[in-house]
Design a protein around this motif. Sequence first.
Motif, PDB file in Angstrom:
ATOM      1  N   MET A   1       0.852  -1.166   0.000  1.00  0.00           N
ATOM      2  CA  MET A   1       0.000   0.000   0.000  1.00  0.00           C
ATOM      3  C   MET A   1       0.899   1.230   0.000  1.00  0.00           C
ATOM      4  O   MET A   1       1.927   1.271   0.653  1.00  0.00           O
ATOM      5  CB  MET A   1      -0.905  -0.044   1.227  1.00  0.00           C
ATOM      6  N   SER A   2       0.474   2.249  -0.709  1.00  0.00           N
ATOM      7  CA  SER A   2       1.292   3.451  -0.863  1.00  0.00           C
ATOM      8  C   SER A   2       0.801   4.566   0.054  1.00  0.00           C
ATOM      9  O   SER A   2      -0.397   4.826   0.136  1.00  0.00           O
ATOM     10  CB  SER A   2       1.231   3.900  -2.324  1.00  0.00           C
ATOM     11  N   TYR A   3       1.735   5.202   0.730  1.00  0.00           N
ATOM     12  CA  TYR A   3       1.430   6.302   1.643  1.00  0.00           C
ATOM     13  C   TYR A   3       2.355   7.468   1.350  1.00  0.00           C
ATOM     14  O   TYR A   3       3.371   7.319   0.687  1.00  0.00           O
ATOM     15  CB  TYR A   3       1.619   5.862   3.099  1.00  0.00           C
ATOM     16  N   LYS A   4       2.009   8.651   1.892  1.00  0.00           N
ATOM     17  CA  LYS A   4       2.852   9.831   1.774  1.00  0.00           C
ATOM     18  C   LYS A   4       3.030  10.421   3.164  1.00  0.00           C
ATOM     19  O   LYS A   4       2.065  10.564   3.913  1.00  0.00           O
ATOM     20  CB  LYS A   4       2.206  10.851   0.837  1.00  0.00           C
ATOM     21  N   CYS A   5       4.261  10.763   3.512  1.00  0.00           N
ATOM     22  CA  CYS A   5       4.563  11.351   4.820  1.00  0.00           C
ATOM     23  C   CYS A   5       4.002  12.775   4.867  1.00  0.00           C
ATOM     24  O   CYS A   5       4.166  13.540   3.920  1.00  0.00           O
ATOM     25  CB  CYS A   5       6.068  11.363   5.049  1.00  0.00           C
ATOM     26  N   SER A   6       3.339  13.117   5.964  1.00  0.00           N
ATOM     27  CA  SER A   6       2.756  14.455   6.069  1.00  0.00           C
ATOM     28  C   SER A   6       3.801  15.526   6.386  1.00  0.00           C
ATOM     29  O   SER A   6       3.546  16.702   6.190  1.00  0.00           O
ATOM     30  CB  SER A   6       1.653  14.478   7.124  1.00  0.00           C
ATOM     31  N   ARG A   7       4.981  15.145   6.836  1.00  0.00           N
ATOM     32  CA  ARG A   7       6.033  16.115   7.145  1.00  0.00           C
ATOM     33  C   ARG A   7       6.956  16.360   5.944  1.00  0.00           C
ATOM     34  O   ARG A   7       7.104  17.479   5.483  1.00  0.00           O
ATOM     35  CB  ARG A   7       6.861  15.664   8.335  1.00  0.00           C
ATOM     36  N   CYS A   8       7.572  15.314   5.418  1.00  0.00           N
ATOM     37  CA  CYS A   8       8.558  15.496   4.350  1.00  0.00           C
ATOM     38  C   CYS A   8       7.974  15.284   2.955  1.00  0.00           C
ATOM     39  O   CYS A   8       8.662  15.495   1.965  1.00  0.00           O
ATOM     40  CB  CYS A   8       9.771  14.588   4.562  1.00  0.00           C
ATOM     41  N   LYS A   9       6.699  14.850   2.869  1.00  0.00           N
ATOM     42  CA  LYS A   9       5.967  14.684   1.600  1.00  0.00           C
ATOM     43  C   LYS A   9       6.570  13.631   0.677  1.00  0.00           C
ATOM     44  O   LYS A   9       6.339  13.660  -0.517  1.00  0.00           O
ATOM     45  CB  LYS A   9       5.860  16.013   0.845  1.00  0.00           C
ATOM     46  N   ARG A  10       7.339  12.705   1.196  1.00  0.00           N
ATOM     47  CA  ARG A  10       7.935  11.654   0.368  1.00  0.00           C
ATOM     48  C   ARG A  10       7.021  10.434   0.345  1.00  0.00           C
ATOM     49  O   ARG A  10       6.283  10.171   1.286  1.00  0.00           O
ATOM     50  CB  ARG A  10       9.303  11.273   0.918  1.00  0.00           C
ATOM     51  N   ASP A  11       7.095   9.679  -0.749  1.00  0.00           N
ATOM     52  CA  ASP A  11       6.329   8.447  -0.873  1.00  0.00           C
ATOM     53  C   ASP A  11       6.947   7.379   0.024  1.00  0.00           C
ATOM     54  O   ASP A  11       8.163   7.224   0.067  1.00  0.00           O
ATOM     55  CB  ASP A  11       6.328   7.965  -2.317  1.00  0.00           C
ATOM     56  N   VAL A  12       6.087   6.654   0.731  1.00  0.00           N
ATOM     57  CA  VAL A  12       6.529   5.653   1.695  1.00  0.00           C
ATOM     58  C   VAL A  12       5.792   4.352   1.416  1.00  0.00           C
ATOM     59  O   VAL A  12       4.577   4.346   1.248  1.00  0.00           O
ATOM     60  CB  VAL A  12       6.235   6.115   3.142  1.00  0.00           C
ATOM     61  N   GLU A  13       6.532   3.259   1.349  1.00  0.00           N
ATOM     62  CA  GLU A  13       5.947   1.926   1.248  1.00  0.00           C
ATOM     63  C   GLU A  13       6.126   1.252   2.604  1.00  0.00           C
ATOM     64  O   GLU A  13       7.239   1.157   3.108  1.00  0.00           O
ATOM     65  CB  GLU A  13       6.658   1.112   0.168  1.00  0.00           C
ATOM     66  N   LEU A  14       5.040   0.794   3.188  1.00  0.00           N
ATOM     67  CA  LEU A  14       5.114   0.144   4.496  1.00  0.00           C
ATOM     68  C   LEU A  14       5.161  -1.355   4.321  1.00  0.00           C
ATOM     69  O   LEU A  14       4.386  -1.930   3.558  1.00  0.00           O
ATOM     70  CB  LEU A  14       3.890   0.509   5.339  1.00  0.00           C
ATOM     71  N   ASP A  15       6.083  -2.009   5.049  1.00  0.00           N
ATOM     72  CA  ASP A  15       6.071  -3.452   5.067  1.00  0.00           C
ATOM     73  C   ASP A  15       5.219  -3.907   6.243  1.00  0.00           C
ATOM     74  O   ASP A  15       4.854  -3.128   7.099  1.00  0.00           O
ATOM     75  CB  ASP A  15       7.472  -4.062   5.123  1.00  0.00           C
ATOM     76  N   GLU A  16       4.933  -5.165   6.264  1.00  0.00           N
ATOM     77  CA  GLU A  16       3.960  -5.702   7.215  1.00  0.00           C
ATOM     78  C   GLU A  16       4.404  -5.553   8.664  1.00  0.00           C
ATOM     79  O   GLU A  16       3.605  -5.318   9.552  1.00  0.00           O
ATOM     80  CB  GLU A  16       3.730  -7.175   6.884  1.00  0.00           C
ATOM     81  N   TYR A  17       5.706  -5.662   8.928  1.00  0.00           N
ATOM     82  CA  TYR A  17       6.183  -5.659  10.311  1.00  0.00           C
ATOM     83  C   TYR A  17       7.063  -4.459  10.641  1.00  0.00           C
ATOM     84  O   TYR A  17       7.650  -4.403  11.703  1.00  0.00           O
ATOM     85  CB  TYR A  17       6.967  -6.943  10.590  1.00  0.00           C
TER      86      TYR A  17
END
Length: 44
Positions: A1-17
């Motif tokens: 799932m794709s997310y974006k950091c609200s502080r640095c505005k970079r794209d973040v991919e979260l792993d399960e753990y």
Amino acid sequence: MSYKCSRCKRDVELDEYGGVRCPYCGHRVLLKERAPVIKEVDVE
């Protein structure tokens, strides 16, 4: 799932753990990226 950091505005991919934290700045507020779909609702 794709997310974006609200502080640095970079794209973040979260792993399960990995937990919920930006790997670039450490901020814990991530925004879920939404698809650019516009829904229409009929109003009578």
